[in-house]
Scaffold this active site. Structure first.
Site, PDB file in Angstrom:
ATOM      1  N   LYS A 222      51.080  50.119  43.269  1.00 41.72           N
ATOM      2  CA  LYS A 222      50.112  51.186  43.038  1.00 41.72           C
ATOM      3  C   LYS A 222      50.712  52.533  43.424  1.00 41.72           C
ATOM      4  CE  LYS A 222      45.535  52.716  44.386  1.00 41.72           C
ATOM      5  NZ  LYS A 222      44.283  52.441  45.049  1.00 41.72           N
ATOM      6  N   GLU A 228      59.039  47.312  50.661  1.00 44.01           N
ATOM      7  CA  GLU A 228      59.448  45.971  50.231  1.00 44.01           C
ATOM      8  C   GLU A 228      59.717  45.960  48.730  1.00 44.01           C
ATOM      9  OE1 GLU A 228      56.851  46.724  52.078  1.00 44.01           O
ATOM     10  OE2 GLU A 228      56.551  45.265  53.699  1.00 44.01           O
ATOM     11  N   GLY A 284      44.134  48.201  45.710  1.00 48.50           N
ATOM     12  CA  GLY A 284      45.199  47.218  45.486  1.00 48.50           C
ATOM     13  C   GLY A 284      44.662  45.800  45.430  1.00 48.50           C
ATOM     14  N   ARG A 285      43.792  45.446  46.384  1.00 45.62           N
ATOM     15  CA  ARG A 285      43.318  44.055  46.457  1.00 45.62           C
ATOM     16  C   ARG A 285      42.224  43.755  45.439  1.00 45.62           C
ATOM     17  NH1 ARG A 285      42.622  47.143  50.880  1.00 45.62           N
ATOM     18  NH2 ARG A 285      40.507  47.639  51.560  1.00 45.62           N
ATOM     19  N   GLU A 370      41.639  42.446  54.587  1.00 52.65           N
ATOM     20  CA  GLU A 370      42.083  43.838  54.546  1.00 52.65           C
ATOM     21  C   GLU A 370      40.866  44.734  54.286  1.00 52.65           C
ATOM     22  OE1 GLU A 370      44.941  45.727  51.520  1.00 52.65           O
ATOM     23  OE2 GLU A 370      46.277  45.318  53.181  1.00 52.65           O
ATOM     24  N   HIS A 401      44.303  15.681  55.109  1.00 51.04           N
ATOM     25  CA  HIS A 401      45.296  14.955  55.908  1.00 51.04           C
ATOM     26  C   HIS A 401      46.005  15.885  56.872  1.00 51.04           C
ATOM     27  CE1 HIS A 401      44.841  11.178  53.687  1.00 51.04           C
ATOM     28  NE2 HIS A 401      44.484  11.988  52.695  1.00 51.04           N
ATOM     29  N   LYS A 526      54.080  50.203  59.419  1.00 53.81           N
ATOM     30  CA  LYS A 526      55.081  50.609  58.421  1.00 53.81           C
ATOM     31  C   LYS A 526      55.899  51.780  58.957  1.00 53.81           C
ATOM     32  CE  LYS A 526      52.074  49.684  54.416  1.00 53.81           C
ATOM     33  NZ  LYS A 526      51.330  50.310  53.335  1.00 53.81           N
TER      34      LYS A 526
HETATM   35  O1  LIG Z   1      50.785  48.422  45.381  1.00 49.01           O
HETATM   36  P1  LIG Z   1      51.432  49.085  46.534  1.00 49.01           P
HETATM   37  O2  LIG Z   1      51.162  50.546  46.594  1.00 49.01           O
HETATM   38  O3  LIG Z   1      52.918  48.794  46.548  1.00 49.01           O
HETATM   39  O4  LIG Z   1      50.813  48.500  47.858  1.00 49.01           O
HETATM   40  C1  LIG Z   1      50.921  47.140  48.161  1.00 49.01           C
HETATM   41  C2  LIG Z   1      49.944  46.733  49.226  1.00 49.01           C
HETATM   42  O5  LIG Z   1      50.171  47.456  50.414  1.00 49.01           O
HETATM   43  C3  LIG Z   1      48.944  47.730  51.076  1.00 49.01           C
HETATM   44  O6  LIG Z   1      48.743  49.081  51.004  1.00 49.01           O
HETATM   45  C4  LIG Z   1      48.945  47.277  52.496  1.00 49.01           C
HETATM   46  O7  LIG Z   1      50.144  47.474  53.114  1.00 49.01           O
HETATM   47  C5  LIG Z   1      47.912  46.951  50.282  1.00 49.01           C
HETATM   48  O8  LIG Z   1      46.658  47.492  50.391  1.00 49.01           O
HETATM   49  C6  LIG Z   1      48.485  46.985  48.915  1.00 49.01           C
HETATM   50  O9  LIG Z   1      47.912  46.019  48.089  1.00 49.01           O
END
Ligand SMILES: O=P(O)(O)OC[C@H]1O[C@](O)(CO)[C@@H](O)[C@@H]1O
Length: 566
Positions: A222, A228, A284-285, A370, A401, A526
């Site tokens: 987003k 990452e 995002g979620r 979240e 199990h 972060k």
């Molecule tokens: O889509 P982006 O901006 O890479 O963010 C990834 C995820 O990181 C977050 O901001 C949390 O670290 C989430 O809310 C989001 O889904």
């Protein structure tokens, strides 16, 4: 043309949710709690012969049975009165209208607009968001049609047969979960892989199995600033270019981006002509129905992706139209409040009796935790009860199990959501010709029955059990669960399940008076990772001027020494 205006119910302008503890509605529920705590589910079933008929709701194709929850008709009425008094109708309508209910980020919350039909119109701050949504859906559709038909090929002319979605959190969990859930509908020979973790093991393991000439990367973020995702994307780009003999121009045919941030996409080196956008009003979620679902559309095609969106819309409509006491997200959300705040539950376990939904609990963890893992209200004051149910789970029967022992006989109360399907996506016959799916579903039904009704010492003794073993075999029962049964795990049904949980988040967030749509709690970690990185790679935490705490400094020193950096 359907215009979505707030005319469905007579609503006053939205207010910040009101804290519920201390209100007459909450007090009424508290005074009813002795009746709920004292009576067991066995007693409730015996006393209320029509319990199963009244404590169920059909929403879309979902048959939702909550007769095994520790509640009675009065309790349910009181729970919906609390939701009503908290202002759920106003807040729901404000959300659907596109008001900026995410006040801490000053944003609208409009994932529901992602699934409005083309014929609808929703004007928000002067723009028709439905038209914008369908413009992107059309672009996604044209692109996915071309890839699926082998018209858009890789730089060497090979068909693109594997899509790798690089993203994390909401840019990973939704499409990864849905891609697995709908594997049966993948019909164009395209497989999907998902890379999220900055742990190099993730990308390494995926790339090891792939041919660059046949691989399409979707960089999904987003913000397009997530460490990452950008790290993995850079390495993937290098791997692709190296694998195709150093041909930088190949990137244009093998990389597309999904983001709200065109500037950063261009900076990264992806042509914005190859970008699929969405909007800051999609959290995002809550984004799997946006362009974040591109990998899913590539696998199942645009028509089935449309059915997935349609499923979500069915539950959106139910959420808007059904009276509060017959409204599935309201009833289930409020039962979550009852269990966690008044019956002492510390978590909610989600048990899909479908291997294809293996990632659904993980998806729900981000969606719910979240969203509602907050301890201040919208006005900044501290909450006075608990918030944010802890979600976890595994598919049945694997969980049986592993951890069901604790569910059945442990000291903790863990309410369960059972999710199952009448028709299997696959079925196999055992040696005696019986359906393995029927076997699975017999387990599905048995587990909630045992949780609810248990087995008493007398019943166990009557079976001839040796007296010393009787207490060990007693099944306490009285453990609440909801059962969600659907005809089959189709794209539409998956959409319905997602929206059912999305709206529970809003209901609970409203009752707790918090903002389910921000996530400030993830930011500091972060920032500090960025600050610690130079200490790990550079002079170490014991260097003069470092103000790292003693524990972290010692860990950094040990890490550096094992990395040969002292
Ligand atoms: O889509 P982006 O901006 O890479 O963010 C990834 C995820 O990181 C977050 O901001 C949390 O670290 C989430 O809310 C989001 O889904």
């Amino acid at each position: 043309m359907v215009t979505h205006t707030p005319d469905r119910q007579d609503v006053s302008p939205p207010r910040a949710p009101r804290p519920m503890r201390g209100t007459p509605q909450w007090a009424a529920l508290e005074s009813h709690m002795p009746a709920l705590r004292e009576r067991t589910l066995r007693e409730l079933f015996a006393a209320e012969p029509d319990r199963a008929a009244t404590m169920r709701i059909s929403a879309g194709e979902l048959y939702i049975d909550y007769a095994k929850q520790r509640v009675d008709a009065t309790g349910l009425t009181l729970l919906s009165a609390i939701a009503d008094a908290a202002g759920i109708i106003e807040r729901r309508e404000a959300m659907f209208r596109g008001e900026r209910i995410n006040t801490t980020e000053d944003r609208a919350v409009l994932h529901t607009a992602l699934r409005l039909p083309r014929s609808a119109s929703l004007i928000v701050e002067g723009a028709d968001v439905v038209a914008e949504v369908h413009e992107v859906l059309d672009r996604m559709g044209r692109f996915t049609d071309r890839v699926r038909a082998g018209e858009h090929r890789g730089a060497t002319g090979e068909r693109l047969t594997t899509v790798v979605n690089i993203g994390i959190g909401g840019s990973d969990l939704g499409p990864a979960m849905a891609s697995e859930a709908l594997r049966h509908y993948s019909d164009a020979g395209i497989s999907a892989r998902f890379v999220s973790n900055v742990d190099p093991a993730d990308l390494t393991a995926v790339l090891a199995t792939l041919d660059p000439a046949r691989t399409l990367f979707i960089i999904a973020s987003k913000t397009f600033s997530t460490l990452e995702t950008l790290s993995n994307a850079e390495v993937a780009r290098r791997w692709l270019v190296d694998g195709l003999g150093g041909d930088e121009s190949a990137v244009a045919r093998h990389f597309v981006a999904v983001s709200t941030n065109a500037g950063r996409v261009a900076e990264f080196g992806i042509d914005t002509a190859n970008m699929f956008g969405f909007w800051d009003w999609v959290g995002g979620r809550y984004s799997v129905g946006s362009a974040i679902g591109l990998s899913l559309m590539l696998r199942i095609g645009r028509q089935r992706f449309g059915e997935f969106l349609h499923g979500m819309r069915l539950i959106d409509e139910h959420f808007r139209d059904a009276p509060l006491d017959r409204n599935a997200p309201v009833v289930l959300g409020m039962l979550g409040v009852l269990n966690s705040e008044l019956l002492g539950a510390q978590s909610r376990v989600v048990l899909p009796y479908s291997n294809d939904l293996a990632r659904f609990p993980a998806y729900l963890q981000q969606l719910t935790m979240e969203s509602n893992g907050k301890s201040v209200r919208l006005d900044g004051s501290a909450v006075d009860g608990s918030t944010g149910e802890i979600y976890w789970g595994e598919p049945g029967t694997n969980g049986q199990h592993a951890f069901y022992q604790l569910l059945h006989q442990g000291t903790r109360l863990v309410p369960a959501d059972f999710i199952g399907f009448a028709e299997p996506t696959d079925d196999l016959l055992t040696a005696d010709g019986s359906s393995m799916h029927d076997l699975l579903m017999a387990n599905f039904l048995a587990q909630s029955q045992v949780l609810a009704l248990g087995r008493t010492a007398e019943e166990i003794a009557a079976e001839g059990t040796e007296p010393g073993l009787v207490p060990h075999k007693v099944m306490p029962g009285n453990r609440p669960s909801t059962t969600i049964l659907a005809p089959r795990l189709t794209p539409s049904v998956l959409g319905q399940l997602i929206a059912l949980y999305e709206h529970q988040v809003l209901v609970q967030g409203t009752v707790w008076g918090i903002n389910p749509f921000d996530q400030w709690g993830v930011e500091l970690g972060k920032t500090q990772a960025k600050e610690l990185l130079p200490l790990i790679t550079g002079p170490g935490a014991s260097a003069p001027g470092s103000d790292v705490d003693g524990s972290t400094a010692a860990l950094i020193d040990r890490y550096r020494s094992w990395r040969g950096r002292s």
